[in-house]
Design a protein around this motif. Structure first.
Motif, short mmCIF file in Angstrom:
data_model
loop_
_atom_site.label_atom_id
_atom_site.label_comp_id
_atom_site.label_asym_id
_atom_site.label_seq_id
_atom_site.Cartn_x
_atom_site.Cartn_y
_atom_site.Cartn_z
N ARG A 154 0.89 -1.31 0.17
CA ARG A 154 -0.01 0.11 -0.25
C ARG A 154 0.90 1.25 0.12
NH1 ARG A 154 -6.08 0.26 2.76
NH2 ARG A 154 -6.25 -2.02 2.47
N VAL A 155 0.33 2.21 -0.81
CA VAL A 155 1.28 3.37 -1.10
C VAL A 155 1.18 4.09 0.37
CG1 VAL A 155 0.92 5.76 -1.72
CG2 VAL A 155 0.53 3.75 -3.48
N ASN A 156 2.37 4.48 0.91
CA ASN A 156 2.56 5.28 2.12
C ASN A 156 3.02 6.71 2.35
OD1 ASN A 156 5.24 5.28 2.36
ND2 ASN A 156 5.41 3.48 3.59
N MET A 157 2.61 7.35 3.25
CA MET A 157 2.89 8.87 3.21
C MET A 157 4.63 8.99 3.26
SD MET A 157 1.89 11.91 3.02
CE MET A 157 0.19 12.08 3.74
N GLU A 158 5.21 8.53 4.16
CA GLU A 158 6.70 8.83 4.54
C GLU A 158 7.48 8.58 3.24
OE1 GLU A 158 4.75 6.61 6.10
OE2 GLU A 158 5.75 4.75 6.50
N THR A 160 6.56 8.46 0.13
CA THR A 160 6.13 9.34 -0.77
C THR A 160 6.80 10.77 -0.62
OG1 THR A 160 4.05 8.06 -1.14
CG2 THR A 160 4.18 10.16 -1.98
N ALA A 202 -0.94 9.59 9.09
CA ALA A 202 -0.52 8.63 8.48
C ALA A 202 -0.63 7.31 8.97
CB ALA A 202 0.79 8.94 8.12
N THR A 203 -0.78 6.40 8.49
CA THR A 203 -0.97 5.06 9.03
C THR A 203 0.25 4.60 9.84
OG1 THR A 203 -0.35 4.11 6.93
CG2 THR A 203 -2.73 4.08 7.46
N ASP B 179 -3.04 6.29 3.69
CA ASP B 179 -2.21 7.34 3.08
C ASP B 179 -2.43 7.59 1.90
OD1 ASP B 179 -1.17 6.98 5.78
OD2 ASP B 179 0.98 6.40 5.05
N LEU B 182 -4.83 10.51 2.12
CA LEU B 182 -4.48 11.86 2.62
C LEU B 182 -3.42 12.51 1.34
CD1 LEU B 182 -3.10 10.40 6.10
CD2 LEU B 182 -5.19 11.36 5.60
#
Lengths: 242, 242
Positions: A154-158, A160, A202-203, B179, B182
């Protein structure tokens, strides 16, 4: 490559999308901000001879014993059974890691690294070595793929955010014809003034802060605390020296 | 579902990531802003009885002949051989489409729609029906997955922007632990004051503007020009009426 044509800069937001990109002609930057690639550059910055990334705990134990090396890795937020240390960059200060070999197993980062094994070259990136990564990529004048390790695809925030920071810093030296790069950059620009606060929805922030790891997160989001360039040579990450 | 627990709101940025999400218990919103889902809501808004999405040109021809319906679809920016019309929303004004059936084949949007066939419910979304989508989702009180059709599985800007617009509009009614949601929202917030200008670096903008389709793009990025809710019933998209 002709000087008049700038090399390509792309972002792959998840290992599950890696097949869409041509890694063979690119430098691939493995990005696993929380915390594998932050810990890798920190260990090398603090004098580790090399970091050997491995896929699973059994291999980590086997290679660690064969080399008399430090073994490290976590599963579900705890040091994995059979290993000695965890994934926190704070576990690898100079007075511990200097001159040693670290064998590290992580789930997402190591998986992507093995998937990208056909790349022209592999380096690792994270905020603690942001400038080292950017300077290196600009100097090489090669196609670049910023590969986010993500979280179980899964795409994550950090990751990215870090990809976006690199795009924002070096885009003038490259041709950017990749919407993932634009999305990453716009998200980074939205968060850059306070990445720690920006990350709080963020997750992975929620997951790690549940383990009391806010200091780890803060360090992993701060640029240039361990400004070294980890380069994969013969399946080992070593500090690159010009 | 308990009233005290808000339903889930998630974003899937590419069909290649759809397997990571549980569609069975969710309303899936198919998003293909340029231009399939913009054209679908426009045709229904202008009085089309139904839009039948099909996977390929041959099926489009076959069903179109059987039903005496309008057949439409493009390949590489041109009306596909054997079909009558293209993908532009401007091809479906009321005085043409009212009371008729449209059989439409598109590559990315139709593919995702078929992949999500096990969803609890499927609707389609795009800026021309932004408010209709948001109002419907809030009213249903069900889990929601915003599914971006993307471009040949690559994450794209326009579908992500629309997903972000929905997240931004309805997030208070949902639990957002994703995320991708977001990221989509932060990109939408960065671009929302002038989506057309914001889109100019995006790959699909360059592709379509090469075909002289700036007016299409502008329409497809403007909210609420065709505010109807396409709902998939027996493999046909029909306008939902409360």
């Amino acid at each position: 490559m002709s000087e008049s044509i700038k090399p390509r800069l792309e972002v792959c937001m998840s290992p599950a999308l890696l097949h869409l990109y041509d890694v063979k002609d690119s430098i691939v930057v493995i990005i696993d901000v929380l915390r594998a690639t932050s810990t890798i550059c920190t260990a090398l910055y603090n004098g580790a001879v090399r970091v050997i990334p491995v896929a699973d705990v059994a291999e980590c134990v086997r290679i660690g014993q064969a080399l008399g090396a430090i073994t490290a890795g976590e599963r579900d937020g705890k040091i994995a059974d059979g290993l000695q240390y965890g994934n926190s960059p704070f576990e690898y200060p100079r007075n511990f890691v200097e001159g040693k070999t670290l064998v590290l197993t992580t789930t997402n980062g190591t998986k992507l690294l093995h998937m990208a094994k056909d790349a022209k070259q592999i380096i690792t990136g994270s905020f603690p070595n942001l400038s080292a990564v950017c300077d290196y990529l600009v100097a090489q004048k090669q196609h670049v793929l910023l590969g986010c390790a993500a979280w179980k695809d899964r795409v994550n925030m950090e990751d990215t955010l870090f990809a976006g920071a690199v795009v924002n810093r070096i885009r003038d030296h490259f041709t950017v014809n990749c919407d993932s790069a634009l999305l990453s950059e716009s998200t980074y620009l939205a968060g850059k003034d306070d990445l720690f606060t920006f990350m709080q929805g963020a997750t992975h922030f929620k997951r790690l802060s549940g383990f009391g790891l806010e200091d780890d997160i803060r360090y992993c989001l701060t640029p240039d605390g361990a400004n070294v360039l980890p380069l994969l040579v013969n399946n080992e990450l070593v500090a690159y020296h010009q």
